[in-house]
Design a protein around this motif. Structure first.
Motif, PDB file in Angstrom:
ATOM      1  N   THR A  80       0.842  -1.198   0.000  1.00  0.00           N
ATOM      2  CA  THR A  80       0.000   0.000   0.000  1.00  0.00           C
ATOM      3  C   THR A  80       0.877   1.249   0.000  1.00  0.00           C
ATOM      4  O   THR A  80       2.075   1.184   0.320  1.00  0.00           O
ATOM      5  CB  THR A  80      -0.908   0.041   1.238  1.00  0.00           C
ATOM      6  OG1 THR A  80      -0.094   0.235   2.413  1.00  0.00           O
ATOM      7  CG2 THR A  80      -1.710  -1.246   1.366  1.00  0.00           C
ATOM      8  N   ASP A 122      -4.430   2.912   1.877  1.00  0.00           N
ATOM      9  CA  ASP A 122      -4.307   1.512   2.285  1.00  0.00           C
ATOM     10  C   ASP A 122      -4.810   0.547   1.217  1.00  0.00           C
ATOM     11  O   ASP A 122      -4.945  -0.657   1.481  1.00  0.00           O
ATOM     12  CB  ASP A 122      -5.073   1.281   3.596  1.00  0.00           C
ATOM     13  CG  ASP A 122      -4.452   2.052   4.750  1.00  0.00           C
ATOM     14  OD1 ASP A 122      -3.215   2.004   4.897  1.00  0.00           O
ATOM     15  OD2 ASP A 122      -5.197   2.717   5.497  1.00  0.00           O
ATOM     16  N   VAL A 123      -5.078   1.041   0.022  1.00  0.00           N
ATOM     17  CA  VAL A 123      -5.456   0.189  -1.101  1.00  0.00           C
ATOM     18  C   VAL A 123      -4.186  -0.404  -1.706  1.00  0.00           C
ATOM     19  O   VAL A 123      -3.208   0.322  -1.928  1.00  0.00           O
ATOM     20  CB  VAL A 123      -6.223   0.988  -2.177  1.00  0.00           C
ATOM     21  CG1 VAL A 123      -6.492   0.130  -3.410  1.00  0.00           C
ATOM     22  CG2 VAL A 123      -7.523   1.526  -1.606  1.00  0.00           C
ATOM     23  N   PRO A 124      -4.131  -1.709  -1.979  1.00  0.00           N
ATOM     24  CA  PRO A 124      -2.922  -2.300  -2.570  1.00  0.00           C
ATOM     25  C   PRO A 124      -2.578  -1.650  -3.905  1.00  0.00           C
ATOM     26  O   PRO A 124      -3.472  -1.362  -4.717  1.00  0.00           O
ATOM     27  CB  PRO A 124      -3.307  -3.771  -2.754  1.00  0.00           C
ATOM     28  CG  PRO A 124      -4.404  -4.006  -1.774  1.00  0.00           C
ATOM     29  CD  PRO A 124      -5.158  -2.710  -1.690  1.00  0.00           C
TER      30      PRO A 124
END
Length: 578
Positions: A424, A461-463
Motif C-alpha cells: 500500500t 491503504d489500497v494495494p
C-alpha cells in the motif's frame, strides 16, 4: 507504343519536368560538404534519419534549413520528410530561413509535476534573468527522469539535479555540457556471480524447444507482467510473438517519459548487464534476428554506459557485432507507446499506428516484434535463477512479484524503491521512504505517474497493483508514485499534468490534439466548467487513437470524483458519474 526509360533512383527527380534538382530548396554546396563531413562513412538508410539529425545538432548546435535540405539529398529522401521529422521532436532546434540562431548554450529546466512541487517555475524565471547576458537560452522542458532530485535541468547533455542558480552558473562558466559518465560496470564480475549462465544454457540446450518452454513456464509461474504501464503477462506476449513466422525483431522500450517515472534509468545505471542478459534471453526465446534498444534522449549518460557494455559483450563473443542496435529518441513522450516507438526507430515521426495489426504480428520493418520495457527484462535472469515460485511469493495480498516504484514528492527519502507488488502507499512511505518529509502530511498521491490519476489520502491503504485501483478511476501504470501534501494545490497539479499532455500530443487525432488544449484552457479559468470538462473528457477517452488521449483526463476526473471540496457547487459536473 512509347518506350519506358529506367531512371536510376538518384535521378528520379529528373523525370517528367526535367528539373535540375529535387523539388524544394536548392542544396547549398557548402551545406552539402558539411553534412557529408559529419556523416562520414555512415550508412544513409532512411531508418538512420533521426540519428543523423542528432549528429548535425551536436555539431552545429541547431538544424539549419540548408543542412536539412542537404541531408535530404544525401539520404535520398524528400525534403518535406526530413523537415517534418526534424520539427516533430522537441530536442531538435530547427532554424528556418530568416530566423536568428539560438544562443550557444541551452539550459532546459524541467517543469513537470515533481519539479513544479520543488519550485521550478520560479527558478526558471530566475535563471532566465540571471543568465541572459551569458549566451544562455533558458527554456522549459518536460520530465528528465530525475524526479527524486527535483528541481532538475540539463545544460546541453549534462544533467543538473538538483539545480540551483549557483550550480547553473558554475556549469555555464565551466561549459559543462557533456554527459557525466556513470561508473563502469564489470562484465567479468557479473559473469563471476553466474551472470549469462541461463543465456548460455538456453543456447547450448540439446532440445531447444523444451528449453524455451521451461523459460516461458517459469515466467508464467512468476506472474511477470509488462512493467512499462500496460501490465500484459510477459510469457503470453512472448508466445504470441513466437506464433508468427519469422524473421522477428525485439525492441526494448527505454523511453520512460511519464512524469514521475525514472526506474528504468535506475536499473540501467546500476545493473546494465542483468538487463542485457534478460534482453538476450528474450531474443533467444522469440528468435529475434536483431534487437533494438530505444533510449530516451534525456539519458545521455546511460547511452555511454550501454555503448560500452555492448562493446564488451561483442568482444567476449556473447553477441555478434551489430546484433544489438542502440537508438536514441529526441524528446517525444508519445514514443513510449510501442507502435510510435517503432515508427521512430524506422526514422519517422512517432505517430501511433492504427491497430490491427498489432506489433506482435507486424511491427518493426513489418516483422513480428516483441516490445518489452527495461524493468520487465531485468527481472528475467532473477526469475530463472531463483525460480518463478520464489518471485511470485514476494508479493503481498495476493499480488505476485517485486516492483520498482519511482517515488517522488513530499517524502523524506525519494528514489527507486524495490518493494512487493500489492504494497500500500502507506506501507511504501513508512517502510521504504522514511516517512513523509518534515512539515508535510499526506493529502493525495499519483499512483501511476501523470496518466494514472490522483487519489486521496483515505485510499492510502489500497494495494498498489494492476486491477486494484481501477474501481477508483485510477491505475498503477508504470508504478510512478508522486506524493502530495496539505501544502500542495491539487488544481495546479492537475493543470500541470494536462499542460504536459497538451504539449506532448502527437497531433495525429483530433480528440487528443484539440481536446487536451481545450481542457487546459478551461482549467486555467478561475472557475471550471465541470459539465463541459466532463463531456470533453468522455470524448477524448472514447475517440483518441492511443493511450495518451484516452488517459489524459484521468487527473481531472480524479479531482471531481475524490476532491469535490475543491470546487464550488456550480463547477462540478451535472451528473453523478464522470
Amino acid at each position: 507504343m512509347s518506350s519506358i526509360s529506367l531512371v536510376p533512383p538518384g535521378d528520379r527527380h529528373r523525370r517528367g519536368r526535367g528539373r535540375p534538382h529535387p523539388k524544394g530548396r536548392p542544396v547549398d554546396p557548402q551545406a552539402r560538404a558539411e553534412v557529408r563531413a559529419v556523416l562520414g562513412d555512415r550508412p544513409r538508410t532512411p531508418d538512420l534519419l533521426i540519428e543523423h539529425l542528432h549528429l548535425l545538432q551536436e555539431r552545429f548546435g541547431y538544424l539549419s534549413a540548408a543542412h536539412l535540405a542537404a541531408l535530404a539529398e544525401e539520404m535520398r529522401l524528400a525534403q518535406a520528410e526530413v523537415f517534418e521529422v526534424a520539427t516533430f521532436y522537441a530536442h531538435f532546434d530547427v532554424v528556418r530561413e530568416g530566423e536568428s540562431l539560438p544562443p550557444p548554450l541551452t539550459l532546459r529546466v524541467c517543469d513537470s509535476v515533481a519539479c513544479m512541487l520543488a519550485g521550478s517555475e520560479a527558478l526558471c524565471t530566475t535563471l532566465a534573468q540571471a543568465l541572459a547576458g551569458e549566451g544562455v537560452r533558458v527554456v522549459r522542458a518536460p520530465c528528465m527522469g530525475a524526479c527524486d532530485r527535483a528541481p532538475a535541468a540539463m545544460l546541453g547533455q549534462r544533467l543538473l539535479a538538483p539545480v540551483s542558480l549557483d550550480r547553473a552558473r558554475e556549469a555555464v562558466s565551466a561549459r559543462l555540457v557533456d554527459p557525466q559518465e556513470p561508473p563502469a560496470q564489470s562484465l567479468h564480475a557479473y559473469r563471476a556471480e553466474g551472470g549469462f549462465s541461463h543465456l548460455s544454457a538456453l543456447r547450448q540446450a540439446s532440445d531447444r524447444e523444451a528449453a524455451i518452454a521451461r523459460v516461458l513456464d517459469e515466467l508464467e509461474r512468476a506472474g511477470l507482467r509488462g512493467l512499462g504501464g500496460a501490465g500484459f503477462p510477459t510469457a503470453r506476449k512472448w508466445r504470441i510473438v513466437r506464433s508468427f513466422p519469422g524473421p522477428r525483431a525485439l525492441c526494448v522500450n527505454a523511453d520512460e517519459g511519464e512524469p514521475g517515472t525514472f526506474k528504468d534509468g535506475w536499473h540501467l545505471a546500476r545493473r546494465p548487464f542483468r538487463f542485457l542478459e534478460g534482453m538476450l534471453i528474450a531474443g533467444e526465446v522469440v528468435e529475434a534476428e536483431r534487437m533494438w534498444i530505444y533510449l530516451r534522449d534525456e539519458y545521455p549518460h546511460i547511452r555511454l554506459l550501454l555503448e560500452r557494455a555492448i562493446r564488451e559483450l561483442e568482444a567476449e563473443g556473447l553477441i555478434e557485432p551489430g546484433r544489438i542496435v542502440l537508438r536514441r529518441g529526441a524528446g517525444a513522450y508519445i514514443c513510449g507507446e510501442e507502435s510510435a516507438l517503432i515508427e521512430s526507430i524506422e526514422g519517422k515521426r512517432g505517430l501511433p499506428r492504427h491497430r490491427p495489426p498489432y506489433v506482435a504480428e507486424r511491427g518493426l520493418f513489418g516483422r513480428p516484434t516483441l516490445v518489452n520495457n527495461v524493468e520487465t527484462l531485468s527481472w528475467v535472469p532473477v526469475i530463472l535463477e531463483k525460480g518463478g515460485a520464489w518471485f511470485a511469493a514476494q508479493g503481498r495480498r495476493g499480488a505476485k512479484g517485486l516492483r520498482s516504484f519511482s517515488v517522488s514528492g513530499r517524502v523524506r527519502e525519494p528514489g527507486v524503491k524495490i518493494a512487493p507488488a500489492g504494497i500500500t502507499l502507506r506501507e511504501l512511505i513508512e517502510e521504504c521512504c522514511g516517512g513523509m518529509a518534515p512539515g508535510h502530511e499526506l493529502r493525495a498521491f499519483l499512483p501511476g505517474g501523470a496518466s494514472g490519476g490522483i487519489l486521496p489520502a483515505k485510499l492510502a491503504d489500497v494495494p498498489l497493483d494492476f486491477g486494484t485501483l481501477e474501481p477508483y478511476g485510477c491505475f498503477i501504470g508504470s508504478h510512478a508514485v508522486v506524493v502530495l501534501s496539505q501544502q500542495d494545490d491539487l488544481r495546479a497539479v492537475a493543470r500541470n499534468l494536462m499542460a504536459f499532455f497538451a504539449d506532448e500530443s502527437c497531433g495525429q487525432c483530433t480528440p487528443c490534439r484539440v481536446g487536451t488544449e481545450k481542457a487546459l484552457a478551461l482549467m486555467q479559468a478561475s472557475r471550471w466548467d465541470g459539465t463541459l470538462l466532463a463531456e470533453l473528457a468522455q470524448a477524448m477517452r472514447d475517440a483518441s487513437i492511443c493511450g495518451l488521449g484516452q488517459a489524459a483526463p484521468n487527473p481531472l476526473e480524479s479531482l471531481f470524483r475524490h476532491f469535490p471540496e475543491l470546487f464550488a457547487a456550480e463547477e462540478l459536473p451535472r451528473r453523478t458519474e464522470v
